[in-house]
Motif scaffolding. Structure first.
Motif, PDB file in Angstrom:
ATOM      1  N   SER A  97     -42.410 -46.743  66.190  1.00 24.39           N
ATOM      2  CA  SER A  97     -42.024 -45.890  65.081  1.00 24.39           C
ATOM      3  C   SER A  97     -40.510 -45.832  64.963  1.00 24.39           C
ATOM      4  CB  SER A  97     -42.589 -44.475  65.260  1.00 24.39           C
ATOM      5  OG  SER A  97     -42.131 -43.892  66.457  1.00 24.39           O
ATOM      6  N   ASN A  98     -39.811 -46.297  65.957  1.00 22.83           N
ATOM      7  CA  ASN A  98     -38.400 -46.670  65.943  1.00 22.83           C
ATOM      8  C   ASN A  98     -38.157 -47.324  67.309  1.00 22.83           C
ATOM      9  OD1 ASN A  98     -37.581 -44.619  67.894  1.00 22.83           O
ATOM     10  ND2 ASN A  98     -37.648 -43.137  66.215  1.00 22.83           N
ATOM     11  N   PRO A  99     -37.021 -47.993  67.516  1.00 22.11           N
ATOM     12  CA  PRO A  99     -36.850 -48.713  68.776  1.00 22.11           C
ATOM     13  C   PRO A  99     -37.062 -47.865  70.028  1.00 22.11           C
ATOM     14  CG  PRO A  99     -35.220 -49.460  67.221  1.00 22.11           C
ATOM     15  CD  PRO A  99     -35.953 -48.321  66.556  1.00 22.11           C
ATOM     16  N   ARG A 100     -36.604 -46.602  70.024  1.00 25.70           N
ATOM     17  CA  ARG A 100     -36.815 -45.768  71.213  1.00 25.70           C
ATOM     18  C   ARG A 100     -38.294 -45.466  71.401  1.00 25.70           C
ATOM     19  NH1 ARG A 100     -36.930 -40.032  72.360  1.00 25.70           N
ATOM     20  NH2 ARG A 100     -36.202 -39.621  74.481  1.00 25.70           N
ATOM     21  N   ASN A 101     -38.990 -45.200  70.313  1.00 25.99           N
ATOM     22  CA  ASN A 101     -40.417 -44.886  70.387  1.00 25.99           C
ATOM     23  C   ASN A 101     -41.238 -46.168  70.224  1.00 25.99           C
ATOM     24  OD1 ASN A 101     -40.278 -41.983  70.697  1.00 25.99           O
ATOM     25  ND2 ASN A 101     -39.465 -41.978  68.619  1.00 25.99           N
ATOM     26  N   SER A 102     -41.042 -47.082  71.160  1.00 24.48           N
ATOM     27  CA  SER A 102     -41.755 -48.350  71.170  1.00 24.48           C
ATOM     28  C   SER A 102     -42.646 -48.413  72.398  1.00 24.48           C
ATOM     29  CB  SER A 102     -40.773 -49.538  71.186  1.00 24.48           C
ATOM     30  OG  SER A 102     -39.961 -49.538  70.038  1.00 24.48           O
ATOM     31  N   ALA A 103     -43.734 -49.148  72.268  1.00 25.25           N
ATOM     32  CA  ALA A 103     -44.654 -49.300  73.380  1.00 25.25           C
ATOM     33  C   ALA A 103     -45.289 -50.683  73.329  1.00 25.25           C
ATOM     34  CB  ALA A 103     -45.744 -48.225  73.349  1.00 25.25           C
ATOM     35  N   ILE A 104     -45.391 -51.310  74.497  1.00 27.90           N
ATOM     36  CA  ILE A 104     -46.145 -52.553  74.641  1.00 27.90           C
ATOM     37  C   ILE A 104     -47.398 -52.228  75.439  1.00 27.90           C
ATOM     38  CG2 ILE A 104     -46.145 -54.931  75.471  1.00 27.90           C
ATOM     39  CD1 ILE A 104     -43.090 -54.822  75.462  1.00 27.90           C
ATOM     40  N   ASN A 105     -48.546 -52.521  74.866  1.00 24.85           N
ATOM     41  CA  ASN A 105     -49.810 -52.351  75.577  1.00 24.85           C
ATOM     42  C   ASN A 105     -50.521 -53.697  75.681  1.00 24.85           C
ATOM     43  OD1 ASN A 105     -49.270 -49.660  75.775  1.00 24.85           O
ATOM     44  ND2 ASN A 105     -51.011 -48.967  74.571  1.00 24.85           N
ATOM     45  N   ILE A 106     -51.244 -53.878  76.751  1.00 29.61           N
ATOM     46  CA  ILE A 106     -52.086 -55.051  76.947  1.00 29.61           C
ATOM     47  C   ILE A 106     -53.486 -54.560  77.278  1.00 29.61           C
ATOM     48  CG2 ILE A 106     -52.524 -57.095  78.372  1.00 29.61           C
ATOM     49  CD1 ILE A 106     -49.537 -57.422  78.721  1.00 29.61           C
ATOM     50  N   ARG A 107     -54.463 -55.040  76.528  1.00 30.22           N
ATOM     51  CA  ARG A 107     -55.848 -54.604  76.686  1.00 30.22           C
ATOM     52  C   ARG A 107     -55.990 -53.104  76.472  1.00 30.22           C
ATOM     53  NH1 ARG A 107     -57.006 -58.205  82.194  1.00 30.22           N
ATOM     54  NH2 ARG A 107     -57.223 -60.225  81.149  1.00 30.22           N
ATOM     55  N   GLY A 108     -55.133 -52.543  75.598  1.00 27.05           N
ATOM     56  CA  GLY A 108     -55.197 -51.130  75.264  1.00 27.05           C
ATOM     57  C   GLY A 108     -54.507 -50.212  76.231  1.00 27.05           C
ATOM     58  N   LEU A 109     -53.898 -50.747  77.287  1.00 32.04           N
ATOM     59  CA  LEU A 109     -53.280 -49.942  78.331  1.00 32.04           C
ATOM     60  C   LEU A 109     -51.790 -50.243  78.415  1.00 32.04           C
ATOM     61  CD1 LEU A 109     -55.986 -50.556  81.088  1.00 32.04           C
ATOM     62  CD2 LEU A 109     -55.859 -48.619  79.501  1.00 32.04           C
ATOM     63  N   GLY A 110     -51.042 -49.270  78.939  1.00 33.59           N
ATOM     64  CA  GLY A 110     -49.620 -49.485  79.130  1.00 33.59           C
ATOM     65  C   GLY A 110     -48.814 -48.220  78.988  1.00 33.59           C
ATOM     66  N   ALA A 111     -48.857 -47.616  77.806  1.00 31.39           N
ATOM     67  CA  ALA A 111     -48.090 -46.395  77.559  1.00 31.39           C
ATOM     68  C   ALA A 111     -48.907 -45.486  76.660  1.00 31.39           C
ATOM     69  CB  ALA A 111     -46.745 -46.719  76.898  1.00 31.39           C
ATOM     70  N   ILE A 133     -36.517 -54.913  82.794  1.00 30.07           N
ATOM     71  CA  ILE A 133     -35.922 -54.043  81.774  1.00 30.07           C
ATOM     72  C   ILE A 133     -36.607 -52.689  81.861  1.00 30.07           C
ATOM     73  CG2 ILE A 133     -35.402 -53.762  79.332  1.00 30.07           C
ATOM     74  CD1 ILE A 133     -34.106 -56.224  80.616  1.00 30.07           C
ATOM     75  N   GLY A 134     -35.844 -51.643  82.137  1.00 31.80           N
ATOM     76  CA  GLY A 134     -36.414 -50.350  82.489  1.00 31.80           C
ATOM     77  C   GLY A 134     -37.010 -49.566  81.337  1.00 31.80           C
ATOM     78  N   ARG A 135     -36.639 -49.864  80.084  1.00 32.36           N
ATOM     79  CA  ARG A 135     -37.182 -49.133  78.942  1.00 32.36           C
ATOM     80  C   ARG A 135     -37.660 -50.136  77.900  1.00 32.36           C
ATOM     81  NH1 ARG A 135     -38.104 -44.053  80.388  1.00 32.36           N
ATOM     82  NH2 ARG A 135     -38.309 -43.526  78.186  1.00 32.36           N
ATOM     83  N   ILE A 136     -38.854 -49.883  77.355  1.00 30.24           N
ATOM     84  CA  ILE A 136     -39.378 -50.778  76.324  1.00 30.24           C
ATOM     85  C   ILE A 136     -38.455 -50.794  75.109  1.00 30.24           C
ATOM     86  CG2 ILE A 136     -41.260 -51.086  74.675  1.00 30.24           C
ATOM     87  CD1 ILE A 136     -41.856 -52.079  77.497  1.00 30.24           C
TER      88      ILE A 136
END
Length: 830
Positions: A97-111, A133-136
């Motif tokens: 929803s913006n670069p800070r509020n980013s998430a990478i999920n794999i198989r529905g899991l992650g964040a 890289i400490g932040r997505i």
């Protein structure tokens, strides 16, 4: 240079040179022509070399569900960042929803789905040239001079660390070359798009080589802000990367690297998509409120791409860092040191009410991250019966955030009830200024073995010991300055300010309305813990081209601390300090897989089935706590993700190749009894719960105006947000010799079934199934390529995200995907 890397260099200067020569450049075992012809996603297609297990191996020999995308494929398909790349990776989901509020999920899991909380870490590890890289948010840069992207699915905690419970993404850039080379690329496209890229590499001496890469992208926006006349969702990126390779001798090499990336796309705005019914009184739902304030959106069709946001929009971020990678070939093993420092500077401005009314006039959380990491690995060389990788990892991260939120003259009417709703001064100018600090230190020891007791049978156990220490500070100061009100409330004086009002009194009610809207609070959470994770894989080579494996992994994601505000305690006299921290996620994972090649390795079919269970899953909740604007973290009892995936590619001849990849994912909450309720069950009179769990009244039916609302909902059995049950990608390329090159036609398609876009399943936030198609037509030879391209050929109208406006008004806002775009790209190699 880190102490460890310096020690390697000093030792190397006096060490004898063992046998063995390091290659000038990592080169996959396929020709340059085959590399150009690879499909948009490929986990096979010849003997491609990867480093998924921290050593160079043929991808088909690695007993991991892994997808590999080559650099030429990335450039030709236009998948120049993670958001675009996900269309070629059915098991991967990227949300922003913006670069800070980013998430990478794999198989529905992650964040967890929702707004970012500084105190939580991701479940998908992201690596750039071996650097974690400490932040997505710091992974949203455009790819420049990339050699390949490896996507490892399933827990990778042994070699990749604590926060890889869902998988890891490993990006490798092109290394400096001792053979002079250069490449330039220029492109134009719709929405006034201009791209320019350049890279040059060559020797500075007999043992020193340099590579420099840069890129610029500019494109006008796809969304029109009719209030300001400015277009939003632009592309504005500038990047630079430099690498210096020093071969000290035959057995020692050092690679110094630095990169810088600047973006300000005015991106990721959300605006009117639809309206749903909530349990707020009818006069306080969206339609009545908009009428009362004389407001109407510029369009109720979100794909008109018009908005009237009245707050300033900004999404500037600067990303950069430096690293030193040292390799020392000791003969039986290679010692590797990876030292890195990185930073991320995020400077946002948002319209958090999503409409053209002055409700929330400022909402922003500028953040600055700095991180230092040091990794040492000792990996055996050769193809013996027993191979090993041993290592140690240290990581330190700080994040400083300066949050602010300001309410405008329409806030009282929009957010409050009773007499205060009719007085704009109650909330006009109400300001929350937040100071948020985070300090994160992690240390780990790890090891992985690969034992072949008999020909073709492999046993690969791994173990990792990890220590985490986290501390944070959250301080919110609330103030208001207008013709009627003048005060500053802090965590220290709010009780005294409240005590000055008689109970009951109108003044006391007004003060509570103000401090419940934006709550003053201060707390300093702490967390530390030891964890042990491990895995074991057994694999069997039926033939040189048919491999099977089975894996069990016990992994974890580090515990977190809440840094977005806490809910009030049961007596409403202060914050609930028991919610300061969240427990680590604990993962049990089972997977079986098959990797095959037939017809002289022209046909590849890989498949995997998996079952992953996570207890103490970290999720975002709110429990009707209106003083927690952004939600806070809590542990859900249990989630489960299970399914199967396949990657298939076929190269019938040099003139053609096709691929077809897919994923079926059944991801659900198994146990989540204290989840946030969906909008149709929110906004009414909040029922309380006694010590036995009994409600104080009867909850109303969904969408009942003025009804009774549960304080939380039991969503056990519901699907996880953001994940489609089915996701497919397919495509290929055909070529025909013309002159001294080839004319080619390429196609890449993707489809995903519907998915929920809210932490709790809602009738209003399902995103329908959609399919996207991209094509390219061009002519190329070894040193030249010119092609036209079209993305989203059929101009599909779809949402990337749907969100709920806070306050249970019923407004649903959306972030649309890009419309059809087209252009022309030319590149030349020297």
């Amino acid at each position: 240079m880190s102490l460890a890397s310096l020690s390697l260099l000093l030792l190397a200067s006096t060490a004898p040179a063992p046998a063995g020569v390091l290659r000038d450049d990592p080169v996959p075992a396929v020709s340059a022509d085959e590399e150009q012809a690879k499909p948009a996603q490929q986990s096979s297609g010849g003997e491609i070399v990867v480093t998924a297990r921290r050593r160079e191996e043929k991808v088909q020999d690695v007993p991991i569900a892994i997808s590999v995308i080559g650099g030429s494929t990335i450039e030709n398909s236009g998948n120049t960042n993670l958001n675009r790349l996900q269309t070629a990776l059915p098991a991967v989901q990227f949300y922003s929803s913006n670069p800070r509020n980013s998430a990478i999920n794999i198989r529905g899991l992650g964040a967890p789905f929702g707004l970012t909380n500084d105190g939580i870490e991701q479940g998908v590890g992201f690596y750039l040239d071996q650097v974690y890289i400490g932040r997505i948010g710091a992974s949203t840069f455009d790819f420049v001079d990339v050699e390949r992207v490896e996507v490892l699915r399933g827990p990778q905690g042994t070699l990749y660390g604590k926060n890889t419970t869902a998988g890891a993404i490993n990006i490798t850039t092109r290394a400096p070359s001792f053979t002079p080379e250069a490449k330039i690329e220029f492109g134009i496209g719709s929405y006034d798009q201009i791209t320019a890229k350049a890279s040059v590499s060559g020797p500075l001496s007999d043992n020193v080589a340099l590579r420099i890469s840069s890129a610029l992208t500019s494109r006008e926006g796809t969304i029109d802000n009719v209030r300001t006349g400015e277009d939003l969702h632009k592309q504005r990126t500038s990047s630079f990367r430099g690498q210096l390779l020093w071969k000290v001798n035959e057995d020692i090499d050092l690679t110094f690297a630095g990169d810088w990336n600047l973006q300000n796309p005015l991106c990721c705005v959300q605006y009117y998509a639809r309206v749903g019914a909530t349990q707020r009184p009818l006069a306080r739902q969206y339609a009545a409120l908009a009428t009362a304030l004389g407001y109407a959106p510029p369009s109720t069709d979100p794909f008109d791409r018009k908005t009237d946001l009245d707050a300033e929009i900004n999404s500037r971020q600067e990303i950069g860092g430096a690293s030193l990678v040292a390799n020392w070939n000791l003969g039986p093993a290679t010692l590797t040191s990876v030292s890195a420092w990185r930073y991320w500077d995020w400077q946002p401005k948002n319209d958090r009410d999503f409409i053209g009314l002055p409700i929330t006039t400022v909402s922003q959380n500028p953040s600055q991250q700095k991180q230092f990491s040091q990794e040492l690995r000792l990996a055996s060389n050769g193809d013996g019966r027993l191979d090993y990788t041993l290592g140690a990892f240290f990581f330190h991260q700080t994040i400083n955030t300066q949050g602010s939120q300001v309410q405008g003259p329409a806030a009282s009417r929009w957010l409050l009830s009773g007499a205060d709703a009719l007085n704009p001064n109650v909330l006009n100018g109400l300001t929350s200024t937040n100071t948020i600090n985070f300090d994160n230190t992690s240390f780990a020891l790890f090891g992985k073995l690969n034992w072949e007791p008999v020909d073709g049978f492999h046993v690969a156990p791994g173990l990792r010991l990890n220590y985490d220490k986290k501390s944070g500070y959250y301080d919110s100061v609330v103030s208001i300055r207008n013709a009627q009100f003048n005060f500053t409330a802090t965590a220290d004086n709010v009780a005294a300010l409240l005590a000055a009002f008689p109970n009951p009194s109108a003044g006391r009610t007004t003060f509570l309305n103000q401090t419940n809207t934006l709550a003053p609070q201060r707390y300093s959470p702490r967390f530390s813990d030891w964890n042990v994770s491990g895995d074991i894989t057994v694999a069997y080579d039926f033939t040189p081209d048919i491999h099977a494996y089975a894996t069990y992994a016990r992994s974890f994601k580090s515990g977190g601390i809440n840094l977005s505000g806490l809910p009030l305690n049961s007596t409403n006299t202060g914050v609930d300090l028991s919610t300061q921290t969240v427990k680590p996620e604990k993962v049990n994972h089972f997977e079986i897989g098959l990797k095959t090649q037939f017809l002289d390795r022209r046909l590849t079919f890989n498949a995997a089935g998996f079952w992953t269970e996570i207890t103490d899953y970290q999720a975002t909740v709110n429990n009707n706590a209106i003083n927690v604007i952004r939600g806070y973290l809590a542990n859900a009892g249990k989630v489960r993700s299970r399914g199967f995936e396949w990657d298939a590619s076929f190269r019938p001849s040099r003139a053609a190749n096709v691929y077809f990849n897919g994923a079926y994912t059944d991801a659900k909450y198994v146990d989540f009894k204290n989840a946030p309720c969906p909008p149709e069950l929110s906004g009414g009179t909040a029922l309380s719960v006694d010590s036995s769990g009994n409600l104080s009244g009867t909850p109303s039916a969904p969408g009942t105006p003025g009804g009774n609302s549960r304080p939380y909902c039991n969503i056990s059995g519901q699907v996880l947000p953001g994940i489609s049950k089915w996701s497919l990608s397919w495509g290929g390329e055909v070529r025909q010799p013309v002159g001294d090159g080839d004319v080619y036609l390429g196609y890449d398609g993707s489809w995903r079934s519907k998915f929920s876009s809210n932490p709790s399943q809602s009738a209003y936030t399902w995103i329908d199934a959609y399919s996207l198609s991209n094509v390219r037509l061009g002519w190329r030879r070894a040193d030249f390529n010119i092609y036209g391209w079209v993305r989203n050929v059929f101009d599909k109208q779809y949402f990337e995200l749907l969100s709920v406006q806070s306050g249970s008004t019923g407004l649903i806002v959306g972030q649309p995907g890009d419309p059809r775009t087209y252009g022309l790209t030319v590149s030349k190699s020297f």
